[in-house]
Motif scaffolding. Sequence first.
Motif, PDB file in Angstrom:
ATOM      1  N   GLY A 110       0.804  -1.210   0.000  1.00  0.00           N
ATOM      2  CA  GLY A 110       0.000   0.000   0.000  1.00  0.00           C
ATOM      3  C   GLY A 110       0.837   1.260   0.000  1.00  0.00           C
ATOM      4  O   GLY A 110       2.072   1.211  -0.121  1.00  0.00           O
ATOM      5  N   PRO A 111       0.203   2.418   0.147  1.00  0.00           N
ATOM      6  CA  PRO A 111       0.939   3.691   0.165  1.00  0.00           C
ATOM      7  C   PRO A 111       1.857   3.775   1.373  1.00  0.00           C
ATOM      8  O   PRO A 111       1.519   3.299   2.458  1.00  0.00           O
ATOM      9  CB  PRO A 111      -0.183   4.741   0.230  1.00  0.00           C
ATOM     10  N   GLY A 112       3.024   4.376   1.169  1.00  0.00           N
ATOM     11  CA  GLY A 112       3.951   4.588   2.281  1.00  0.00           C
ATOM     12  C   GLY A 112       4.740   3.367   2.703  1.00  0.00           C
ATOM     13  O   GLY A 112       5.446   3.404   3.711  1.00  0.00           O
ATOM     14  N   THR A 113       4.648   2.248   1.939  1.00  0.00           N
ATOM     15  CA  THR A 113       5.363   1.027   2.330  1.00  0.00           C
ATOM     16  C   THR A 113       6.687   0.870   1.602  1.00  0.00           C
ATOM     17  O   THR A 113       7.371  -0.144   1.790  1.00  0.00           O
ATOM     18  CB  THR A 113       4.494  -0.217   2.073  1.00  0.00           C
ATOM     19  N   GLY A 114       7.054   1.818   0.763  1.00  0.00           N
ATOM     20  CA  GLY A 114       8.391   1.814   0.189  1.00  0.00           C
ATOM     21  C   GLY A 114       8.547   1.133  -1.154  1.00  0.00           C
ATOM     22  O   GLY A 114       9.661   0.737  -1.513  1.00  0.00           O
ATOM     23  N   LYS A 115       7.488   1.006  -1.922  1.00  0.00           N
ATOM     24  CA  LYS A 115       7.618   0.384  -3.250  1.00  0.00           C
ATOM     25  C   LYS A 115       8.560   1.186  -4.133  1.00  0.00           C
ATOM     26  O   LYS A 115       9.422   0.620  -4.808  1.00  0.00           O
ATOM     27  CB  LYS A 115       6.243   0.273  -3.932  1.00  0.00           C
ATOM     28  N   THR A 116       8.391   2.515  -4.125  1.00  0.00           N
ATOM     29  CA  THR A 116       9.238   3.359  -4.972  1.00  0.00           C
ATOM     30  C   THR A 116      10.690   3.291  -4.531  1.00  0.00           C
ATOM     31  O   THR A 116      11.606   3.265  -5.369  1.00  0.00           O
ATOM     32  CB  THR A 116       8.745   4.820  -4.929  1.00  0.00           C
ATOM     33  N   THR A 117      10.928   3.226  -3.229  1.00  0.00           N
ATOM     34  CA  THR A 117      12.295   3.102  -2.717  1.00  0.00           C
ATOM     35  C   THR A 117      12.961   1.851  -3.264  1.00  0.00           C
ATOM     36  O   THR A 117      14.132   1.872  -3.675  1.00  0.00           O
ATOM     37  CB  THR A 117      12.286   3.059  -1.173  1.00  0.00           C
ATOM     38  N   ILE A 118      12.223   0.751  -3.288  1.00  0.00           N
ATOM     39  CA  ILE A 118      12.799  -0.507  -3.778  1.00  0.00           C
ATOM     40  C   ILE A 118      13.064  -0.429  -5.278  1.00  0.00           C
ATOM     41  O   ILE A 118      14.088  -0.939  -5.761  1.00  0.00           O
ATOM     42  CB  ILE A 118      11.871  -1.685  -3.429  1.00  0.00           C
ATOM     43  N   ILE A 119      12.162   0.213  -6.030  1.00  0.00           N
ATOM     44  CA  ILE A 119      12.412   0.375  -7.468  1.00  0.00           C
ATOM     45  C   ILE A 119      13.700   1.158  -7.683  1.00  0.00           C
ATOM     46  O   ILE A 119      14.555   0.785  -8.503  1.00  0.00           O
ATOM     47  CB  ILE A 119      11.225   1.081  -8.154  1.00  0.00           C
ATOM     48  N   ARG A 120      13.845   2.264  -6.957  1.00  0.00           N
ATOM     49  CA  ARG A 120      15.076   3.060  -7.077  1.00  0.00           C
ATOM     50  C   ARG A 120      16.301   2.238  -6.696  1.00  0.00           C
ATOM     51  O   ARG A 120      17.348   2.313  -7.354  1.00  0.00           O
ATOM     52  CB  ARG A 120      14.980   4.304  -6.183  1.00  0.00           C
ATOM     53  N   PHE A 121      16.163   1.433  -5.667  1.00  0.00           N
ATOM     54  CA  PHE A 121      17.276   0.600  -5.200  1.00  0.00           C
ATOM     55  C   PHE A 121      17.648  -0.437  -6.263  1.00  0.00           C
ATOM     56  O   PHE A 121      18.839  -0.652  -6.558  1.00  0.00           O
ATOM     57  CB  PHE A 121      16.872  -0.102  -3.896  1.00  0.00           C
ATOM     58  N   ILE A 122      16.635  -1.092  -6.833  1.00  0.00           N
ATOM     59  CA  ILE A 122      16.897  -2.104  -7.869  1.00  0.00           C
ATOM     60  C   ILE A 122      17.596  -1.472  -9.069  1.00  0.00           C
ATOM     61  O   ILE A 122      18.534  -2.050  -9.643  1.00  0.00           O
ATOM     62  CB  ILE A 122      15.569  -2.776  -8.291  1.00  0.00           C
TER      63      ILE A 122
ATOM     64  N   VAL B  75       6.575 -10.558  -3.108  1.00  0.00           N
ATOM     65  CA  VAL B  75       6.987  -9.912  -1.853  1.00  0.00           C
ATOM     66  C   VAL B  75       5.930  -8.870  -1.526  1.00  0.00           C
ATOM     67  O   VAL B  75       5.638  -7.996  -2.353  1.00  0.00           O
ATOM     68  CB  VAL B  75       8.372  -9.250  -1.961  1.00  0.00           C
ATOM     69  N   ARG B  76       5.359  -8.961  -0.315  1.00  0.00           N
ATOM     70  CA  ARG B  76       4.336  -8.007   0.109  1.00  0.00           C
ATOM     71  C   ARG B  76       4.914  -7.087   1.170  1.00  0.00           C
ATOM     72  O   ARG B  76       5.414  -7.553   2.205  1.00  0.00           O
ATOM     73  CB  ARG B  76       3.104  -8.722   0.654  1.00  0.00           C
ATOM     74  N   LEU B  77       4.845  -5.794   0.927  1.00  0.00           N
ATOM     75  CA  LEU B  77       5.348  -4.789   1.856  1.00  0.00           C
ATOM     76  C   LEU B  77       4.213  -4.348   2.771  1.00  0.00           C
ATOM     77  O   LEU B  77       3.146  -3.963   2.304  1.00  0.00           O
ATOM     78  CB  LEU B  77       5.901  -3.587   1.085  1.00  0.00           C
ATOM     79  N   GLU B  78       4.440  -4.405   4.076  1.00  0.00           N
ATOM     80  CA  GLU B  78       3.395  -4.087   5.055  1.00  0.00           C
ATOM     81  C   GLU B  78       3.743  -2.870   5.911  1.00  0.00           C
ATOM     82  O   GLU B  78       2.861  -2.144   6.361  1.00  0.00           O
ATOM     83  CB  GLU B  78       3.165  -5.288   5.983  1.00  0.00           C
ATOM     84  N   THR B  79       5.033  -2.650   6.161  1.00  0.00           N
ATOM     85  CA  THR B  79       5.451  -1.609   7.102  1.00  0.00           C
ATOM     86  C   THR B  79       5.221  -0.217   6.527  1.00  0.00           C
ATOM     87  O   THR B  79       5.623   0.078   5.396  1.00  0.00           O
ATOM     88  CB  THR B  79       6.951  -1.766   7.451  1.00  0.00           C
ATOM     89  N   ILE B  80       4.580   0.634   7.321  1.00  0.00           N
ATOM     90  CA  ILE B  80       4.408   2.036   6.929  1.00  0.00           C
ATOM     91  C   ILE B  80       5.578   2.822   7.517  1.00  0.00           C
ATOM     92  O   ILE B  80       5.792   2.831   8.731  1.00  0.00           O
ATOM     93  CB  ILE B  80       3.082   2.606   7.457  1.00  0.00           C
TER      94      ILE B  80
END
Length: 736
Positions: free
Chosen positions: A354-366, A481-486
């Motif tokens: 969901g929002p705020g769980t860091g999906k964009t951060t992981i894309i940038r990291f990859i 992979v499911r991101l849960e942490t806000i």
Amino acid sequence: MLTAETASTLTGLLQRIIYHKAESGFVIASFQVEGQNEPITIKGTLGGFNEDETLQLKGRWQQHSLYGSQFLVDEAMPVLPSSLDGIQRYLASGIYSGIGEKTAERIVAAFGEDTFRVIDEEPERLLKEVPRFTRKQLEVLHEAREEQRGLREVMTYLHGAGVSNAQAQRIFQRYGLNSIQVLRENPYQLTELPGIGFLTADAIARKLGFAADSLERAVAGTVYIIEQQAQQGHTCLPQALLSEKVCTELHLPEGCTRQAIDHLLQERQLKGRDTVHLTGGNQSLLSRPRFYFAEQRIAENLFRLLESPALTNFGPSSELLDACQERLDLRLDSVQHQAIQAALQHKVLILTGGPGTGKTTIIRFILQLMLPQIPETALAAPTGRAAKRLSEATGHSASTIHRLLEAGNQGFQRNQDNPLEYELLIIDETSMIDTLLMDALLEAIPSPSRLILVGDVDQLPSVGAGAILQDLITSQQIPVVRLETIFRQAQDSLITLNAHRVRKGDLPDLEGPLSSSELRDFYFMQEGDPQRIVDKLLRVCTERIPERFGFDPLNQVQVLTPMHRGLTGSIHLNQRLQEVFNPSGEGIEFKQWQFRVGDKVMQQVNNYDKEVFNGDTGQIREVNTETRELRVEFEHAIIPYTASELDQLQLAYAISVHKSQGSEYAAVLLPLTHHHYLMLQRNLLYTAMTRGKELFVLIGTPEAIDQAVRTVGTLTRYTALNYELAEVKRILDKAH
């Protein structure tokens, strides 16, 4: 402004065509009415008729504020002229090849008002009594007369069968002189033509005497019902359910419906799946061929990617991860570590959260991790807005999937025979991707490539048929992979916190701020009366938000709504918002809309020729009220629309929650009451809330919100992708 006056029938000469749009047959012309001195202006669908033809017109007089009195044509029929001048002009009009003005003059001089009878009944007299008239001219004249007589017979028959003039033109263009035979044999064939659906064909068939339980009606009706269900998101239907719907909606006996389904299966217009070995139950799923084969190919292509060796392999990831964290100055948590390692390890990966769980951060990291070794990388999303957001968030160029696949008027140029040339593809907003688009995308990805699908599975499914992201996750055949942490920054947002509460099935915090001076990003305004909701929404949108938050009400504030109909539906809200934002000016009336210069509009279908796609928004820059043409400015270009293309647009001051997917707005307003009971679902409320970037205002009742949060999956989609994935896996396991 046009005002309707009276219905009339006119006979006269089509004198001069002022404007003609070939695609639609729309014409503006000068028409000389018999017995009148001055010509009139006519408008309507007149494709196929030429200047100097005599026509009988049925239609209505209208008064135009700029152009005066005009005749709007509903029906046009070719008739033979009766005056000598009219006969001569008609013969010389170009309908009869090789008959010019001089020859026409000699024919009329010889036979006068008896000309057409002589041509039809005593054609040899032309050779004897008309000077310099040749056998070749006689043959041409005879053939053209037969065709003109056939055209009149066809048009008379079509109009008698209740076919509109525009539909009659389309029918004649497709079937020509065979049109009558087609209608007599099976009028349901007309559903092959654009703009003629089952209901229209059914009305024509019933007028022609076709029985309500005829096989032709049952077959066409079954196709109509399953196509309707595809528009509701289903790629298939259980046979028992399809049969029940056809029987109920078309009032057909069960035996007739069963016979229609058997016929469609035999003719391969339906495809069936026997899922007994997959489910343990005897359930037959029926699909239209395009969905049947698309779901098969999606499953096959995903396993092709998973099973194929990668071009580039990554070794132990610990040192790479540590170095990348230093470069980006961030620390990954355990789940994010897992996501990065999965991306390095697997050829296909689903990343959801969901929002705020860091999906964009992981894309940038990859991207930081892989780009040094895989420079051939593509980022894409289903819509232009989503692609722009992805590009802004990552700092890397991103495109729509349609542009990635080089969509054009011949379809997608990138495919199995002309694959993409990227080793890594990252696709965002995957929940928006429908079955047919996912099929096209996977077909174009070469086997050595890596594919990362990013999206929020708790959002609404795609507008088109299918539930791709949900099906892939529930199939358990694709690494997920499911991101849960806000994360801390997102925790400061009430939008984010409330969205996650809704996702988990908890009620959002609806308490207001402690003081009127406190600004926050989430507000609830309680109101149950639809009219007062509309009044409050207009006031908040146009006054309170601009005053307190400084947002541009037209370009930064978006009204969302669960439904199209009703006081709080998109149609009425658009009309009210247009009155505020763009109350006057040149415009075109089309169905329930009035399109004016400056209006905010949205594209409703994919148009590969124009390179505008479902959900793209723009602003009308030019309007031609005479030709009913528009020019709309989108992000990439100014696009022209003809009169026949207006149904591709709708006003976009208020849009459905479904249409907002992939977009993000500075501020979002959403009405939500028990009047929306059919659409009160958790994923709809969650999707709407996550569209607001800096402000979300909810106007409605706590009871409606409670019902939405508690309602999960009432509109479950029937799809067969999980069955296909399990089938491919079963075959692979057996082969191994």
